[in-house]
Motif scaffolding. Structure first.
Motif, PDB file in Angstrom:
ATOM      1  N   GLU A   4      42.820  32.490  14.468  1.00 30.52           N
ATOM      2  CA  GLU A   4      43.386  31.141  14.276  1.00 30.52           C
ATOM      3  C   GLU A   4      44.645  31.140  13.399  1.00 30.52           C
ATOM      4  OE1 GLU A   4      40.175  31.585  11.164  1.00 30.52           O
ATOM      5  OE2 GLU A   4      40.427  32.134  13.270  1.00 30.52           O
ATOM      6  N   THR A   5      44.758  32.171  12.538  1.00 30.79           N
ATOM      7  CA  THR A   5      45.946  32.215  11.675  1.00 30.79           C
ATOM      8  C   THR A   5      47.101  32.964  12.343  1.00 30.79           C
ATOM      9  OG1 THR A   5      44.986  34.141  10.615  1.00 30.79           O
ATOM     10  CG2 THR A   5      44.735  32.041   9.462  1.00 30.79           C
ATOM     11  N   GLY A   6      46.822  33.511  13.509  1.00 28.42           N
ATOM     12  CA  GLY A   6      47.894  34.151  14.261  1.00 28.42           C
ATOM     13  C   GLY A   6      48.219  35.568  13.838  1.00 28.42           C
ATOM     14  N   HIS A   7      47.439  36.156  12.916  1.00 29.17           N
ATOM     15  CA  HIS A   7      47.745  37.519  12.492  1.00 29.17           C
ATOM     16  C   HIS A   7      47.073  38.550  13.397  1.00 29.17           C
ATOM     17  CE1 HIS A   7      49.570  35.905   8.956  1.00 29.17           C
ATOM     18  NE2 HIS A   7      48.444  35.366   8.523  1.00 29.17           N
ATOM     19  N   LEU A   8      47.788  39.657  13.596  1.00 27.78           N
ATOM     20  CA  LEU A   8      47.219  40.738  14.400  1.00 27.78           C
ATOM     21  C   LEU A   8      46.097  41.433  13.615  1.00 27.78           C
ATOM     22  CD1 LEU A   8      47.461  42.553  16.913  1.00 27.78           C
ATOM     23  CD2 LEU A   8      49.240  43.836  15.701  1.00 27.78           C
ATOM     24  N   LEU A   9      46.380  41.662  12.343  1.00 29.42           N
ATOM     25  CA  LEU A   9      45.374  42.280  11.476  1.00 29.42           C
ATOM     26  C   LEU A   9      45.300  41.480  10.191  1.00 29.42           C
ATOM     27  CD1 LEU A   9      43.571  44.903  11.071  1.00 29.42           C
ATOM     28  CD2 LEU A   9      45.489  45.808   9.762  1.00 29.42           C
ATOM     29  N   GLU A  10      44.097  41.230   9.752  1.00 28.63           N
ATOM     30  CA  GLU A  10      43.960  40.489   8.509  1.00 28.63           C
ATOM     31  C   GLU A  10      42.810  41.032   7.677  1.00 28.63           C
ATOM     32  OE1 GLU A  10      43.659  36.255   8.994  1.00 28.63           O
ATOM     33  OE2 GLU A  10      44.160  35.923   6.891  1.00 28.63           O
ATOM     34  N   LEU A  11      43.129  41.447   6.462  1.00 27.17           N
ATOM     35  CA  LEU A  11      42.097  41.913   5.531  1.00 27.17           C
ATOM     36  C   LEU A  11      41.774  40.745   4.613  1.00 27.17           C
ATOM     37  CD1 LEU A  11      43.176  44.603   6.598  1.00 27.17           C
ATOM     38  CD2 LEU A  11      43.123  45.509   4.296  1.00 27.17           C
ATOM     39  N   LYS A  12      40.474  40.441   4.510  1.00 30.55           N
ATOM     40  CA  LYS A  12      40.086  39.328   3.658  1.00 30.55           C
ATOM     41  C   LYS A  12      39.161  39.831   2.573  1.00 30.55           C
ATOM     42  CE  LYS A  12      40.450  35.346   6.702  1.00 30.55           C
ATOM     43  NZ  LYS A  12      39.675  34.346   7.451  1.00 30.55           N
ATOM     44  N   ASN A  13      39.660  39.801   1.352  1.00 30.51           N
ATOM     45  CA  ASN A  13      38.872  40.167   0.179  1.00 30.51           C
ATOM     46  C   ASN A  13      38.107  41.484   0.367  1.00 30.51           C
ATOM     47  OD1 ASN A  13      38.093  39.712  -2.429  1.00 30.51           O
ATOM     48  ND2 ASN A  13      36.376  38.373  -1.900  1.00 30.51           N
ATOM     49  N   LEU A  14      38.815  42.495   0.822  1.00 33.75           N
ATOM     50  CA  LEU A  14      38.174  43.798   1.059  1.00 33.75           C
ATOM     51  C   LEU A  14      37.818  44.477  -0.263  1.00 33.75           C
ATOM     52  CD1 LEU A  14      37.440  45.999   3.240  1.00 33.75           C
ATOM     53  CD2 LEU A  14      39.646  47.038   2.670  1.00 33.75           C
ATOM     54  N   LYS A  15      36.565  44.917  -0.329  1.00 31.99           N
ATOM     55  CA  LYS A  15      36.115  45.648  -1.521  1.00 31.99           C
ATOM     56  C   LYS A  15      35.412  46.920  -1.061  1.00 31.99           C
ATOM     57  CE  LYS A  15      35.417  41.581  -4.367  1.00 31.99           C
ATOM     58  NZ  LYS A  15      34.478  40.673  -5.000  1.00 31.99           N
ATOM     59  N   VAL A  16      35.765  48.028  -1.686  1.00 35.41           N
ATOM     60  CA  VAL A  16      35.087  49.286  -1.370  1.00 35.41           C
ATOM     61  C   VAL A  16      34.709  49.971  -2.665  1.00 35.41           C
ATOM     62  CG1 VAL A  16      35.234  51.521  -0.187  1.00 35.41           C
ATOM     63  CG2 VAL A  16      36.541  49.577   0.699  1.00 35.41           C
ATOM     64  N   ARG A  17      33.460  50.326  -2.791  1.00 33.98           N
ATOM     65  CA  ARG A  17      33.078  51.119  -3.967  1.00 33.98           C
ATOM     66  C   ARG A  17      32.166  52.267  -3.542  1.00 33.98           C
ATOM     67  NH1 ARG A  17      30.385  46.218  -4.306  1.00 33.98           N
ATOM     68  NH2 ARG A  17      28.156  46.387  -4.742  1.00 33.98           N
ATOM     69  N   ILE A  52      30.019  51.300  -0.290  1.00 31.29           N
ATOM     70  CA  ILE A  52      29.709  49.890  -0.036  1.00 31.29           C
ATOM     71  C   ILE A  52      31.017  49.195   0.305  1.00 31.29           C
ATOM     72  CG2 ILE A  52      28.768  47.770  -1.062  1.00 31.29           C
ATOM     73  CD1 ILE A  52      27.217  49.850  -2.952  1.00 31.29           C
ATOM     74  N   VAL A  53      31.073  48.671   1.523  1.00 31.25           N
ATOM     75  CA  VAL A  53      32.302  48.032   1.992  1.00 31.25           C
ATOM     76  C   VAL A  53      32.005  46.550   2.226  1.00 31.25           C
ATOM     77  CG1 VAL A  53      34.096  48.071   3.776  1.00 31.25           C
ATOM     78  CG2 VAL A  53      32.949  50.197   3.158  1.00 31.25           C
ATOM     79  N   GLU A  54      32.760  45.690   1.568  1.00 33.64           N
ATOM     80  CA  GLU A  54      32.545  44.243   1.716  1.00 33.64           C
ATOM     81  C   GLU A  54      33.838  43.546   2.081  1.00 33.64           C
ATOM     82  OE1 GLU A  54      29.087  43.960  -1.730  1.00 33.64           O
ATOM     83  OE2 GLU A  54      31.148  43.422  -2.179  1.00 33.64           O
ATOM     84  N   GLY A  55      33.706  42.349   2.614  1.00 31.58           N
ATOM     85  CA  GLY A  55      34.874  41.576   3.016  1.00 31.58           C
ATOM     86  C   GLY A  55      35.023  41.608   4.536  1.00 31.58           C
ATOM     87  N   GLU A  56      36.211  41.255   5.003  1.00 27.17           N
ATOM     88  CA  GLU A  56      36.421  41.229   6.454  1.00 27.17           C
ATOM     89  C   GLU A  56      37.703  41.970   6.807  1.00 27.17           C
ATOM     90  OE1 GLU A  56      35.589  37.168   8.453  1.00 27.17           O
ATOM     91  OE2 GLU A  56      35.808  36.756   6.315  1.00 27.17           O
ATOM     92  N   ILE A  57      37.684  42.640   7.933  1.00 29.53           N
ATOM     93  CA  ILE A  57      38.892  43.262   8.472  1.00 29.53           C
ATOM     94  C   ILE A  57      39.041  42.766   9.901  1.00 29.53           C
ATOM     95  CG2 ILE A  57      40.048  45.434   9.058  1.00 29.53           C
ATOM     96  CD1 ILE A  57      38.376  46.795   6.866  1.00 29.53           C
TER      97      ILE A  57
END
Ligand SMILES: Nc1ncnc2c1ncn2[C@@H]1O[C@H](COP(=O)(O)OP(=O)(O)OP(=O)(O)O)[C@@H](O)[C@H]1O
Ligand SMILES: [Mg+2]
Length: 326
Positions: free
Chosen positions: A3-16, A68-73
């Motif tokens: 909906e935002t028109g982006h090809l790729l969008e990372l949203k609050n990505l967290k990796v530990r 642990i991977v959180e958020g959205e890609i």
């Protein structure tokens, strides 16, 4: 497109990465960024700031668990982190490809170059072996491999580092990806070869109109190859701006420090790195703004609160509590 028109969008990505005693390496701590079709994004930051982990996550190359991977890609609105293996395999190597600093890590040492490239093409495009071989040859020529035809029969160790990097780029491009992630693709090469590969990447970018992410320590590469830059520090984005604007009007003390180590024409000298201290231990990140222990402008608020990434102009965002230039 989402909906935002982006090809790729990372949203609050967290990796530990969990380590002993219930502690963890906090490699990526809430990265949000986007990439549009045909755009070239640069990613800079000191060693260990989470550049590779962020974009390896886009390829789902981070093994989770243990990580642990959180958020959205989101790729065209679809979350890569939630895809099943079959869907992921369709996208990885076809729609999104990645090249690395050391080509030997992704080339198979006991397989001929030609077979390695055709394998990917057959898998993703369903061509016959003969058609795939023609296409492999076409791409080796596209990356200006000298004597391309006979190279099809070579093993990776028979090629120099620069030629191996060309093979890896040919493989990455062979299925016409929408996004090319390049993680320090020229760091291991000597300077003249580096310039040739960068020149090649720039021309390919123009020719194919694919989106690229160029991960590098080298601000010279950023200036030449990218339209927009994201500056990472301790797993967060501290500044983002169109490339020209970042070079002319950097606002984060860390970015200003990074820019301070570019050689200037006037003095013709490479000044020493001006940011004192080291990148923090990712197991015990400093409170508040992770840069505060190294920041000469830091005040109490910086120790206590994590600064939000906020807009200062339409396309320029900074995560700092203070406007240090005023
Ligand atoms: N598999 C892993 N297990 C534990 N820690 C990891 C793992 N992979 C990366 N890290 C840690 O995560 C942090 C971020 O690493 P990353 O490789 O993303 O840094 P980078 O910005 O790419 O650095 P460089 O410029 O050196 O390539 C580092 O502290 C690194 O040691
Ligand atoms: Mg890296």
């Amino acid at each position: 497109m989402n909906e935002t028109g982006h090809l790729l969008e990372l949203k609050n990505l967290k990796v530990r990465f969990p380590v002993r005693d219930k502690r963890a390496v906090h490699a990526v701590n809430g990265i949000s960024l986007s990439l549009d079709a045909g755009e070239s994004l640069g990613v800079v930051g000191e060693s260990g700031c989470g550049k590779s982990v962020t974009f390896s996550s886009v390829m789902r190359l981070i093994k989770s668990p243990p990580a642990i991977v959180e958020g959205e890609i989101l790729f065209n609105g679809e979350d890569i982190l939630k895809m099943d293996t079959k869907r992921l395999q369709k996208i990885r190597g076809k729609d999104i490809t990645m090249i690395f600093q050391e080509p030997m890590t992704s080339l198979n040492p006991v397989m001929r170059i030609g077979n390695q490239i055709t394998e990917t093409i057959i898998l993703h495009e369903g061509l016959t072996p003969k058609q795939a071989e023609n296409k492999a040859l076409e791409y080796l020529k596209l990356v200006e491999m000298p004597d391309a035809k006979s190279r099809l029969w070579c093993y990776p160790h028979q090629l120099s580092g620069g030629l191996r990097q060309r093979v890896m780029i040919a493989m990455a491009l062979a299925c016409s990806p929408k996004i090319l992630l390049a993680d320090e693709p020229t760091t291991a090469l000597d300077v003249t070869i580096q310039a040739q590969i960068l020149d090649l990447l720039r021309r390919l970018q123009e020719k194919t109109q694919m989106s690229t992410v160029m991960i590098t320590h080298d601000l010279g590469i950023i200036a030449e190859l990218t339209q927009r830059v994201a500056v990472f520090y301790a797993g967060r984005m501290v500044e983002e701006a169109p490339t020209k604007e970042l070079f002319e009007d950097a606002r984060h003390p860390y970015t200003i420090g990074l820019l301070g180590c570019i050689p200037t024409l006037r003095t013709n000298e490479r000044r020493l790195y001006v940011i004192e201290g080291n990148i923090p231990n990712p197991v015990e990140l400093p409170s508040g703004c992770a840069f505060h222990p190294r920041c000469k402008y830091a005040k109490k608020q910086c120790e206590e609160e994590i600064p939000e990434l906020s807009k200062i102009t339409d396309k320029h965002k900074v995560a700092c509590h203070f406007d240090i230039l005023n």
